[in-house]
Each structure stands twice: as structure tokens, then as C-alpha cells.
Motif scaffolding. Structure first.
Motif, short mmCIF file in Angstrom:
data_model
loop_
_atom_site.label_atom_id
_atom_site.label_comp_id
_atom_site.label_asym_id
_atom_site.label_seq_id
_atom_site.Cartn_x
_atom_site.Cartn_y
_atom_site.Cartn_z
N PRO A 56 1.76 -15.61 2.61
CA PRO A 56 1.12 -15.77 3.71
C PRO A 56 -0.06 -16.48 3.27
CG PRO A 56 1.14 -13.50 2.87
CD PRO A 56 2.04 -14.19 2.06
N LEU A 57 -0.56 -17.69 4.28
CA LEU A 57 -1.51 -18.55 3.68
C LEU A 57 -2.49 -18.89 4.97
CD1 LEU A 57 0.27 -21.00 1.60
CD2 LEU A 57 -1.45 -19.52 0.58
N ALA A 58 -3.79 -18.10 4.80
CA ALA A 58 -4.80 -18.35 5.92
C ALA A 58 -5.12 -19.76 6.18
CB ALA A 58 -6.20 -17.51 5.54
N MET A 106 -2.57 -14.61 7.83
CA MET A 106 -3.12 -13.25 7.78
C MET A 106 -3.98 -12.96 8.83
SD MET A 106 -5.79 -11.98 4.94
CE MET A 106 -7.24 -13.25 5.68
N GLN A 121 0.97 -10.36 8.51
CA GLN A 121 0.31 -9.56 7.55
C GLN A 121 -0.88 -9.20 8.08
OE1 GLN A 121 -1.78 -11.65 4.16
NE2 GLN A 121 -0.83 -10.25 2.81
N ASN A 142 -2.70 -6.64 3.31
CA ASN A 142 -3.31 -7.58 2.44
C ASN A 142 -4.37 -6.70 1.78
OD1 ASN A 142 -5.39 -9.22 1.37
ND2 ASN A 142 -4.54 -11.01 2.36
N LYS A 192 0.37 -6.43 -0.66
CA LYS A 192 0.32 -7.34 -1.42
C LYS A 192 -1.22 -7.29 -2.32
CE LYS A 192 -0.04 -12.46 -1.98
NZ LYS A 192 -1.43 -13.15 -1.85
N SER A 242 3.49 -13.38 -7.71
CA SER A 242 2.57 -14.35 -6.94
C SER A 242 1.45 -15.10 -7.98
CB SER A 242 1.93 -13.98 -5.61
OG SER A 242 0.83 -14.76 -5.05
N ASP A 280 0.58 -19.33 -9.50
CA ASP A 280 0.51 -20.42 -10.42
C ASP A 280 2.19 -20.65 -10.70
OD1 ASP A 280 -2.18 -20.36 -10.38
OD2 ASP A 280 -2.08 -19.15 -12.52
N GLY A 331 2.86 -20.06 -3.12
CA GLY A 331 1.63 -20.37 -2.36
C GLY A 331 1.42 -22.03 -2.55
N ARG A 332 0.45 -22.51 -3.23
CA ARG A 332 -0.11 -23.78 -3.33
C ARG A 332 0.96 -24.61 -3.99
NH1 ARG A 332 -5.02 -21.97 -6.67
NH2 ARG A 332 -3.59 -20.59 -7.53
C1 LIG Z 1 -5.92 -21.58 1.09
C2 LIG Z 1 -5.34 -20.13 0.67
C3 LIG Z 1 -5.10 -19.32 1.53
C4 LIG Z 1 -4.55 -17.78 1.21
N1 LIG Z 1 -4.16 -17.13 2.45
C5 LIG Z 1 -3.74 -15.81 2.05
C6 LIG Z 1 -3.34 -14.85 3.11
O1 LIG Z 1 -3.74 -15.17 4.14
N2 LIG Z 1 -2.64 -13.73 2.72
C7 LIG Z 1 -2.28 -13.40 1.42
O2 LIG Z 1 -1.86 -12.44 1.06
N3 LIG Z 1 -2.78 -14.42 0.31
C8 LIG Z 1 -3.40 -15.49 0.52
N4 LIG Z 1 -3.61 -16.37 -0.16
C9 LIG Z 1 -2.92 -16.11 -1.64
C10 LIG Z 1 -1.84 -16.60 -1.97
O3 LIG Z 1 -0.86 -16.21 -1.01
C11 LIG Z 1 -1.35 -16.44 -3.45
O4 LIG Z 1 -1.38 -15.14 -3.54
C12 LIG Z 1 -2.18 -17.21 -4.50
O5 LIG Z 1 -2.71 -18.25 -4.10
C13 LIG Z 1 -1.64 -17.45 -5.82
O6 LIG Z 1 -0.44 -18.05 -5.63
P1 LIG Z 1 -0.17 -19.67 -5.87
O7 LIG Z 1 -0.56 -20.14 -7.17
O8 LIG Z 1 1.22 -19.61 -5.55
O9 LIG Z 1 -1.02 -20.30 -4.64
C14 LIG Z 1 -4.14 -17.64 0.05
C15 LIG Z 1 -4.44 -18.45 -0.95
C16 LIG Z 1 -4.81 -19.74 -0.49
C17 LIG Z 1 -5.27 -20.94 -1.55
#
Ligand SMILES: Cc1cc2nc3c(=O)[nH]c(=O)nc-3n(C[C@H](O)[C@H](O)[C@H](O)COP(=O)(O)O)c2cc1C
Length: 345
Positions: A19-21, A44, A73, A100, A142, A203, A205, A227-228
Motif C-alpha cells: 500500500p503506498l499513499a 492507506m 489499509q 497501518n 503492517k 517489506s 529494499d 514498494g519502491r
Molecule cells: C511514497 C511512499 C508511500 C508509502 N505509503 C505507505 C502506505 O500508505 N502504507 C504502508 O503500509 N506503507 C507505505 N509506505 C511504506 C512502504 O509500503 C514500504 O514498507 C517501504 O517503502 C519499504 O519498502 P520498499 O523499500 O519496497 O519501498 C510508503 C512508502 C513510500 C515511499
């Protein structure tokens, strides 16, 4: 790899799109799922906004049947509100709900939600219990590694989650104090796995298939959330899946022309959910991820960050395509990625 199980739901694999805001809208989710994610989440939502049918929330929570399984979420710290939101989410047809406890941003933290909730384990337990007892669909959480280096309470919260009846737990093993600095410490993911018997999803990197293999092997976790790493390359899910099954990437990684075609499609899907102006604002961000590795694309980046209309967006992509083709050349009948192939006006 054994597919992930969220209670009664068995995913097609063990890969989840985070989930990514501000990011995980329908277009993003559809592409992640198409390229191999077993599950994706809507962005979220603050529990208060969800309960009050806030206008922005209505757009954020929009999903379609073809996305199933789809998760929602919530960020919040009020057990009664969270329970009510879960009931509504179940009625609205979501397949699974996540709490969350990982978000470090002040807007969420000042309400005692997101990773701030990890500082209050008893309240966190009440929230989790209330959510689980409110609905029949699977509920997950999470978390982060803890509040800071002096309070690494992921095991305690993990055990509470299990006791509350949560069906899985995702850990982003950085502390709240770390926010996004440093590296995710997946040794802690392994420690969480050893402490609970519900599935643990890692989750943080995972940017290449080898990262996923390493984290799964070293921590013994059950799944990976990305995520990223998949921004501008949703096929990372497929590549991880193939490496886990066959030991190597089998399907050729999309080249520049196919990447541009996916970007065009991404934009067209954004237009299904947003008005053209808003879709342009949203796509500017995604576009730079898709084009960043395309030779010669840097000179177009600036124009891309300013697109205001559908036509302008496709014009910039036409120019990138033409420039790329003039450099490398393409077969006469190769139209993939060109505007004509996708946009019928
Ligand atoms: C721009 C952005 C928005 C995010 N939004 C959420 C979110 O809404 N809910 C959540 O559980 N994690 C959120 N995260 C965290 C990611 O889900 C993830 O746990 C974190 O970025 C590490 O994983 P990654 O290295 O694969 O990005 C967000 C991260 C970023 C960078």
C-alpha cells in the motif's frame, strides 16, 4: 515457494504490492497485478476520513472487480472507529484489511496512528482485537521494527497481533525514528518469523529478484512486499516469481519501447479514475520512473514534469520514442509503444 495464505485467501504467489499513499491507485495496482503481484492494496486511508465519506477518500478507495483479491489499509488508533471502518470495508467488498502501524509521517503520527501506535502496545492490541472481531474477512497488520533503537518491540507487537487473530504480519524492519534512512534490517524479519506462527511478509529494499531471494532465504519469511522497487517496472514481480521458480528470469525484461507502451497504458488507466488535469499531475511522477533508464530520455524529463493535457503527454512520449528509435533504429513494422498502437482518437 508456497503461495501466501491470508486466512481463507490463498494468493497466486507470495508477492504483495505495498500500500503506498499517493501511489497505489487503480492504474498502479492493475499493472502490479498483471505483472505478477499476488495482492495489491488501495492507498492507506485515515480511519476518520473513511468513516466520514470524505470526498478525496471516495476516489482513493475506488477499485473494480477485476482487481481481486484487493486489500484496504487503515491508519487509526481508536478501536471502535477501526472496527466500524472494517465493517464498512467488508460491506464494500474488500477481500482483506490491514492496520497501518508503519507510517512515520507527522500527519499520521500526530493522531497517534501509523508507526506512532507502536509506542502504545496495549492500545495497539485493542485496535487489532476490535478489527478482527468486527469482520469475517482476514485482517493483517503492517509494523516497523519499533519506535527507535531503544524500543525494538516488533516481537511483542507481533505476538499481540497473532493473539488478536490477525492472519499475517508485514514488517518493514526500520524503526519509526529511522523513517526511510539506512537499510531495512531483515535479520529482524527473521527474528519476527521465529517469534510468531502466522505468515510474516518482509517489506523493505527489495529492488531486484536477488534481493527477494536473499531476504526469503535469510529470514525464512513467507512473502515479500514491494514498494519502491517496482516503480516504473511492475514486471519486477514476474521476475522475482520466475527466479523463485526457475532460478532465473525467463521472460525478457521489457525494453524501452515496451516500457513507453506500458507508461501510455498507465496514463490511459489514470484517466479512467481522474479528470485529465489531475491524471497529468499524477502521471508526471510515474513517467520519470518509466523513462529514467531510456537512453536519451533525460532531455525530455523536464517537459514530462510539466504536461497539462492528454495530447501533450502523448506528444512527449512520441518524441521520446522517435528520439530513441533514431538512435537505435527499429524494424519497419514495429509499432509497439507508438501512439498509433494505443490511442484511438
Ligand atoms: C511514497 C511512499 C508511500 C508509502 N505509503 C505507505 C502506505 O500508505 N502504507 C504502508 O503500509 N506503507 C507505505 N509506505 C511504506 C512502504 O509500503 C514500504 O514498507 C517501504 O517503502 C519499504 O519498502 P520498499 O523499500 O519496497 O519501498 C510508503 C512508502 C513510500 C515511499
Amino acid at each position: 515457494m508456497t503461495p501466501l495464505k491470508y486466512g481463507p485467501i490463498t494468493l497466486k504467489n507470495n508477492l504483495v504490492a505495498a500500500p503506498l499513499a499517493g501511489i497505489s491507485n487503480r492504474a498502479y495496482r492493475v499493472l502490479c497485478r498483471r505483472y505478477g503481484a499476488g495482492l495489491a492494496y488501495v492507498e492507506m486511508l485515515k480511519v476518520e476520513s473513511y468513516l466520514h465519506h470524505n470526498r478525496k477518500t471516495m476516489t482513493l478507495k475506488y477499485y473494480r472487480e477485476d482487481e481481486r483479491p484487493v486489500g484496504i489499509q487503515f491508519a487509526g488508533n481508536n478501536p471502535a472507529w477501526l472496527a466500524e471502518a472494517c465493517r464498512m470495508a467488508e460491506d464494500e467488498g474488500y477481500d482483506t484489511i490491514d492496520l497501518n502501524m508503519g507510517c512515520p509521517v507527522p500527519k499520521i503520527g500526530k493522531c497517534g496512528a501509523g508507526s506512532a501506535l507502536m509506542a502504545y502496545p496495549e492500545r495497539a492490541a485493542k485496535c487489532m482485537e476490535a478489527m478482527v472481531s468486527a469482520v469475517k474477512i482476514p485482517v493483517t497488520v503492517k509494523i516497523r521494527a519499533g519506535v527507535n533503537d531503544n524500543c525494538l518491540n516488533f516481537r511483542e507487537i507481533g505476538r499481540m497481533a497473532e493473539q488478536a487473530g490477525m492472519v499475517a504480519i508485514t514488517i518493514h524492519p526500520r524503526t519509526r525514528a529511522q523513517s526511510f534512512t539506512g537499510l531495512a534490517n531483515h535479520q529482524l524479519t527473521g527474528e519476527l518469523k521465529a517469534a510468531v506462527s502466522i505468515p510474516v511478509i518482509a517489506s523493505g529494499d527489495v529492488k531486484e529478484p536477488e534481493d527477494a531471494v536473499r531476504v526469503l532465504r535469510q529470514s525464512g519469511c513467507d512473502g515479500i512486499m514491494i514498494g519502491r522497487g517496482c516503480w516504473g517496472r511492475p514486471w519486477l514481480f514476474r521476475e522475482i516469481d520466475e527466479v523463485l521458480h526457475y532460478g532465473r528470469v525467463v521472460t525478457e525484461t521489457p525494453g524501452p519501447i515496451e516500457r513507453l507502451a506500458v507508461l501510455r497504458e498507465h496514463f490511459e488507466m489514470l484517466l479512467e479514475s481522474f479528470d485529465p488535469r489531475h491524471a497529468c499531475q499524477v502521471v508526471r511522477r510515474y513517467a520519470t520512473w518509466y523513462i529514467k533508464d531510456i537512453p536519451g530520455s533525460a532531455q525530455f524529463r523536464h517537459r514530462m514534469t510539466k504536461v497539462e493535457s492528454r495530447n501533450e503527454f502523448h506528444e512527449v512520449l512520441d518524441d521520446i520514442t522517435a528520439h530513441f528509435e533514431s538512435v537505435v533504429g527499429v524494424p519497419e513494422d514495429e509499432y509497439v509503444g507508438r501512439r498509433a498502437a494505443l490511442v484511438s482518437t
